[in-house]
Each structure stands twice: as C-alpha cells, then as structure tokens.
Design a protein around this motif. Structure first.
Motif, PDB file in Angstrom:
ATOM      1  N   ILE A   1       6.226   4.804   2.116  1.00  0.00           N
ATOM      2  CA  ILE A   1       5.015   6.029   2.757  1.00  0.00           C
ATOM      3  C   ILE A   1       5.713   7.361   1.413  1.00  0.00           C
ATOM      4  O   ILE A   1       6.939   7.330   0.599  1.00  0.00           O
ATOM      5  CB  ILE A   1       6.832   6.415   3.524  1.00  0.00           C
ATOM      6  N   THR A   2       4.933   7.616   0.916  1.00  0.00           N
ATOM      7  CA  THR A   2       4.496   8.539   0.137  1.00  0.00           C
ATOM      8  C   THR A   2       4.941   9.771  -0.014  1.00  0.00           C
ATOM      9  O   THR A   2       5.245  10.881  -0.897  1.00  0.00           O
ATOM     10  CB  THR A   2       3.193   8.510  -0.755  1.00  0.00           C
ATOM     11  N   ASP A   3       4.323   9.696   1.504  1.00  0.00           N
ATOM     12  CA  ASP A   3       4.305  11.919   2.342  1.00  0.00           C
ATOM     13  C   ASP A   3       4.938  11.191   3.535  1.00  0.00           C
ATOM     14  O   ASP A   3       4.284  10.195   3.723  1.00  0.00           O
ATOM     15  CB  ASP A   3       3.201  11.916   1.507  1.00  0.00           C
ATOM     16  N   MET A   4       5.054  12.604   3.685  1.00  0.00           N
ATOM     17  CA  MET A   4       5.444  12.881   5.399  1.00  0.00           C
ATOM     18  C   MET A   4       4.319  13.799   6.461  1.00  0.00           C
ATOM     19  O   MET A   4       3.645  14.603   5.868  1.00  0.00           O
ATOM     20  CB  MET A   4       7.066  13.102   5.221  1.00  0.00           C
ATOM     21  N   CYS A   5       3.439  12.790   7.575  1.00  0.00           N
ATOM     22  CA  CYS A   5       3.104  13.526   7.691  1.00  0.00           C
ATOM     23  C   CYS A   5       3.157  13.829   9.357  1.00  0.00           C
ATOM     24  O   CYS A   5       2.974  12.788  10.387  1.00  0.00           O
ATOM     25  CB  CYS A   5       1.605  12.625   8.530  1.00  0.00           C
ATOM     26  N   ILE A   6       4.575  14.915   9.906  1.00  0.00           N
ATOM     27  CA  ILE A   6       5.156  15.730  10.372  1.00  0.00           C
ATOM     28  C   ILE A   6       4.266  16.486  11.135  1.00  0.00           C
ATOM     29  O   ILE A   6       4.164  17.418   9.911  1.00  0.00           O
ATOM     30  CB  ILE A   6       5.801  15.730  11.020  1.00  0.00           C
TER      31      ILE A   6
ATOM     32  N   ASN B   1       0.666  -1.417  -0.251  1.00  0.00           N
ATOM     33  CA  ASN B   1       0.482  -0.057   0.024  1.00  0.00           C
ATOM     34  C   ASN B   1       0.838   1.017   0.241  1.00  0.00           C
ATOM     35  O   ASN B   1       2.145   1.042   0.685  1.00  0.00           O
ATOM     36  CB  ASN B   1      -0.944   0.477   1.203  1.00  0.00           C
ATOM     37  N   ALA B   2       0.114   2.561  -0.439  1.00  0.00           N
ATOM     38  CA  ALA B   2       1.042   3.689  -0.424  1.00  0.00           C
ATOM     39  C   ALA B   2       0.467   4.555   0.977  1.00  0.00           C
ATOM     40  O   ALA B   2      -0.822   4.080   1.422  1.00  0.00           O
ATOM     41  CB  ALA B   2       0.233   4.434  -1.159  1.00  0.00           C
ATOM     42  N   ALA B   3       1.016   4.013   2.094  1.00  0.00           N
ATOM     43  CA  ALA B   3       0.577   5.339   3.356  1.00  0.00           C
ATOM     44  C   ALA B   3       1.661   6.469   3.649  1.00  0.00           C
ATOM     45  O   ALA B   3       3.255   6.790   2.815  1.00  0.00           O
ATOM     46  CB  ALA B   3       1.128   4.254   4.287  1.00  0.00           C
ATOM     47  N   GLY B   4       1.135   7.836   4.290  1.00  0.00           N
ATOM     48  CA  GLY B   4       1.834   8.752   5.039  1.00  0.00           C
ATOM     49  C   GLY B   4       2.782   7.628   5.998  1.00  0.00           C
ATOM     50  O   GLY B   4       2.491   7.431   6.802  1.00  0.00           O
ATOM     51  N   GLY B   5       4.122   8.931   6.385  1.00  0.00           N
ATOM     52  CA  GLY B   5       5.079   8.472   6.990  1.00  0.00           C
ATOM     53  C   GLY B   5       4.385   9.140   8.323  1.00  0.00           C
ATOM     54  O   GLY B   5       4.815  10.907   8.644  1.00  0.00           O
TER      55      GLY B   5
ATOM     56  N   GLN C   1     -10.299  11.831   3.127  1.00  0.00           N
ATOM     57  CA  GLN C   1      -9.281  13.135   3.439  1.00  0.00           C
ATOM     58  C   GLN C   1      -8.640  12.473   3.397  1.00  0.00           C
ATOM     59  O   GLN C   1      -8.376  11.846   4.184  1.00  0.00           O
ATOM     60  CB  GLN C   1     -10.585  13.804   3.117  1.00  0.00           C
ATOM     61  N   LEU C   2      -7.955  13.792   3.641  1.00  0.00           N
ATOM     62  CA  LEU C   2      -6.198  12.951   4.158  1.00  0.00           C
ATOM     63  C   LEU C   2      -6.425  13.553   5.930  1.00  0.00           C
ATOM     64  O   LEU C   2      -7.436  14.451   5.378  1.00  0.00           O
ATOM     65  CB  LEU C   2      -4.689  13.963   4.120  1.00  0.00           C
ATOM     66  N   GLU C   3      -5.693  13.245   6.511  1.00  0.00           N
ATOM     67  CA  GLU C   3      -5.532  13.898   8.484  1.00  0.00           C
ATOM     68  C   GLU C   3      -5.187  15.218   8.633  1.00  0.00           C
ATOM     69  O   GLU C   3      -4.530  16.126   7.909  1.00  0.00           O
ATOM     70  CB  GLU C   3      -4.791  13.083   8.973  1.00  0.00           C
ATOM     71  N   THR C   4      -5.786  15.270   9.474  1.00  0.00           N
ATOM     72  CA  THR C   4      -5.462  17.076   9.783  1.00  0.00           C
ATOM     73  C   THR C   4      -4.307  16.719  11.059  1.00  0.00           C
ATOM     74  O   THR C   4      -4.315  15.602  11.063  1.00  0.00           O
ATOM     75  CB  THR C   4      -6.563  17.559  10.590  1.00  0.00           C
TER      76      THR C   4
ATOM     77  N   GLU D   1      -4.236  14.916  13.707  1.00  0.00           N
ATOM     78  CA  GLU D   1      -4.854  13.552  13.933  1.00  0.00           C
ATOM     79  C   GLU D   1      -3.770  13.105  14.009  1.00  0.00           C
ATOM     80  O   GLU D   1      -3.382  11.782  14.245  1.00  0.00           O
ATOM     81  CB  GLU D   1      -5.933  13.037  12.394  1.00  0.00           C
ATOM     82  N   TYR D   2      -2.545  13.552  12.701  1.00  0.00           N
ATOM     83  CA  TYR D   2      -1.417  12.876  12.456  1.00  0.00           C
ATOM     84  C   TYR D   2      -1.068  13.317  14.080  1.00  0.00           C
ATOM     85  O   TYR D   2       0.027  11.717  14.888  1.00  0.00           O
ATOM     86  CB  TYR D   2      -0.440  13.569  11.802  1.00  0.00           C
ATOM     87  N   ARG D   3      -0.964  13.858  15.134  1.00  0.00           N
ATOM     88  CA  ARG D   3      -0.481  14.449  16.234  1.00  0.00           C
ATOM     89  C   ARG D   3      -0.805  12.668  17.050  1.00  0.00           C
ATOM     90  O   ARG D   3       0.211  12.337  17.683  1.00  0.00           O
ATOM     91  CB  ARG D   3      -0.393  14.923  16.897  1.00  0.00           C
TER      92      ARG D   3
ATOM     93  N   VAL E   1       0.191   5.603   8.361  1.00  0.00           N
ATOM     94  CA  VAL E   1      -1.240   5.340   8.387  1.00  0.00           C
ATOM     95  C   VAL E   1      -1.683   5.579   6.476  1.00  0.00           C
ATOM     96  O   VAL E   1      -1.406   6.066   5.787  1.00  0.00           O
ATOM     97  CB  VAL E   1      -1.770   7.121   9.390  1.00  0.00           C
ATOM     98  N   GLY E   2      -2.584   4.499   6.703  1.00  0.00           N
ATOM     99  CA  GLY E   2      -3.194   4.727   5.410  1.00  0.00           C
ATOM    100  C   GLY E   2      -4.966   4.107   5.166  1.00  0.00           C
ATOM    101  O   GLY E   2      -5.261   3.842   6.221  1.00  0.00           O
ATOM    102  N   MET E   3      -5.292   3.459   3.972  1.00  0.00           N
ATOM    103  CA  MET E   3      -6.831   3.516   3.888  1.00  0.00           C
ATOM    104  C   MET E   3      -7.288   2.484   3.903  1.00  0.00           C
ATOM    105  O   MET E   3      -8.439   2.150   2.657  1.00  0.00           O
ATOM    106  CB  MET E   3      -7.615   4.727   2.308  1.00  0.00           C
TER     107      MET E   3
END
Ligand code: HPA
Length: 273
Positions: free
Chosen positions: A234-239, A112-116, A192-195, A198-200, A210-212
């Motif tokens: 990991i397709t995008d970083m979610c810091i 899968n593709a996921a946010g880091g 929708q992507l997370e706020t 939400e990532y925190r 995180v992924g769908m």
C-alpha cells in the motif's frame, strides 16, 4: 506465427541459455525489485534479448528475466512487468506467464504497488491478495483463439489466489512480526490516478486496494492451473474525504520502505514451498 508457437520459441530460447528448470515464477512490481538480490543467479536475460518479449518502457523497471535459485528452489524472476497503459495488448502482458508455465513453473508469486481503499490500512502496509475484481479492464487476455495447451476456454475463478498460500503467508507474517493485511485488489488500466468519485465507487464495490497491474497475469496463471500468491504494497491512501495530491516519488518511496518486509515474506514463503 501463433501465440502458442511464439511461446514455444521463447521457451526454447530461454532453455538454451539456462540449465535449471524453474518451479516457481516471481513477478516483482514497481519499486519492488530487491528480492532479486537474494537470488543466486544462473542466467540474466534482458527483455530485449528474448524473442517475442515486449520491452519494458517504464524507466524505473530494469526489464530483466532472472533464472536462479532462491534458497534451494529453482526460480524464474521477472524484474519489471508489462502494463496495459504502456500500450501492450493483454496477450503481450501475459505472454511471460505462458512462457513461465512452459518452462515448468506451477506456482506464481506476484507483487505490486497499490492504493489503499480500506480505511483500516496505512501507507507501507502489505496486503495479501485474497481475491480480485477484473471487470473494469477494457480487455481480457483470454479473448481470442484458445489452443488446448493454454487451458480451459472458461476457466474457474473460485480461488484465483491459493488459499493455502494465503494461510501460509499469514502465519509467516505473524512469526516475523510483519503487518500483513488481507483483501480484494481491483485492477484499473491507469495511467491517471483515480478521482475521488472513482475511489468511492471502488470501495463500494468491495475492493481494499487498487492498482494498474497483476490481474491479467493472474487470470492467465489460473487458466494454466498455477497456484497464485499475490501481495500488494500500500503506497498511498485513497480515501475520498482526505485524498491528497498523488506524488509518484512518494509512492515509490513508500514501496521502498515496505520492500524489506515484502522480501522477507516472499523469501520465507518460497523456502516453505
Ligand atoms: N491507483 C492506482 N494504482 C496505484 C495507486 C492508486 O492510487 N497507487 C499505486 N498504484
């Protein structure tokens, strides 16, 4: 018709179109279809031609079931998966996993593709999934009637991803010089992507990515006693502090950049099964 009867009908249909008995099932995630090019394909079935299969609506998914060999192993590959955000029920999303089991599959590989979420990660890293958090999903594929053929009513989840496959993949990655992180995948429905908040929260809960997708299929595979192996790209970083605007084109491009590594890892792992 019960789901069990649907599974049986679909399995018979596929068996009428393909000679081989797949032992390994592979579900390829968004932007991660290239492994299919490594197959010697015996049969290609578009999802719309398969009885009881939902149709894949996401435009970059081609929506095909492939039966063939990868190296010398008989496999069945889902090129394009079903997502809850498309409007399918959890039972529909996981229906193909039950069919794979009925066809003979006992090992399931998923990508899968996921946010880091883990700050040590970088975009285009691969992460072997060693555990997951399903609790944010509003529904569960195991809720409802549970014929004995489906497995336990209360399936164990102490090792949802096979420890020996994780260890094997880490050894392969080291051999091949592929950066392979390891961590916990948390599933959300999207779309929708997370706020930032939400990532925190997800990070504090102990998630690394995180992924769908993926988790419903993995729950069902575990119920059916399959060994599961999962990899996130990991397709995008979610810091939260440094979060950039989500760009779906960039996410797809990152998946494409990591794909050759994923393909080599999966192909090598399959050759060792
Ligand atoms: N969140 C949820 N799903 C995703 C993401 C994300 O940041 N990136 C890729 N899939």
């Amino acid at each position: 018709m019960t789901i069990l009867e649907q599974v049986q009908q679909t399995t018979q249909f596929i068996q009428s179109k393909a000679q081989l008995t797949p032992q390994i099932g592979i579900i390829l995630g968004t932007g991660l279809g290239a492994l299919a090019q490594e197959l010697t394909i015996e049969t290609t079935l578009s999802y719309e031609s398969i009885p009881h299969f939902p149709l894949s609506t996401v435009e970059f998914h081609s929506g095909k079931l492939l039966l063939g060999t990868l190296g010398d192993k008989p496999v069945v590959v889902m090129q394009g998966r079903f997502h809850f955000y498309e409007g399918y029920s959890m039972q529909q999303i996981t229906f193909p996993v039950r069919v794979m089991h009925a066809l003979g599959v006992r090992t399931l590989l998923v990508s899968n593709a996921a946010g880091g979420l883990n700050p040590a990660f970088q975009t285009t890293d691969l992460m072997v999934i060693d555990d997951h958090i399903s609790l944010l999903l509003p529904q569960n594929p195991l809720v409802g009637p549970n014929p004995p053929e489906f497995g336990d009513r209360f399936p164990d989840m102490s090792e949802p991803y096979s420890k020996s496959l994780i260890d094997q993949s880490l050894a392969i990655a080291e051999d091949l010089g592929i950066r392979l992180q390891r961590g916990v995948y948390v599933s959300v429905t999207g779309p929708q992507l997370e706020t930032r908040a939400e990532y925190r929260m997800l990070r504090q809960w102990g998630a690394d990515a995180v992924g769908m997708s993926t988790v419903p299929e993995v729950i069902v595979a575990n119920q059916m006693g399959m060994a599961v192996f999962g990899v996130s790209v990991i397709t995008d970083m979610c810091i939260p502090e440094t979060l950039e605007k989500a760009d779906i084109q960039k996410i797809i491009a990152a998946a494409g950049a990591a794909e050759p590594h994923l393909t080599r890892l999966m192909r090598t792992l399959v050759s060792q099964l």
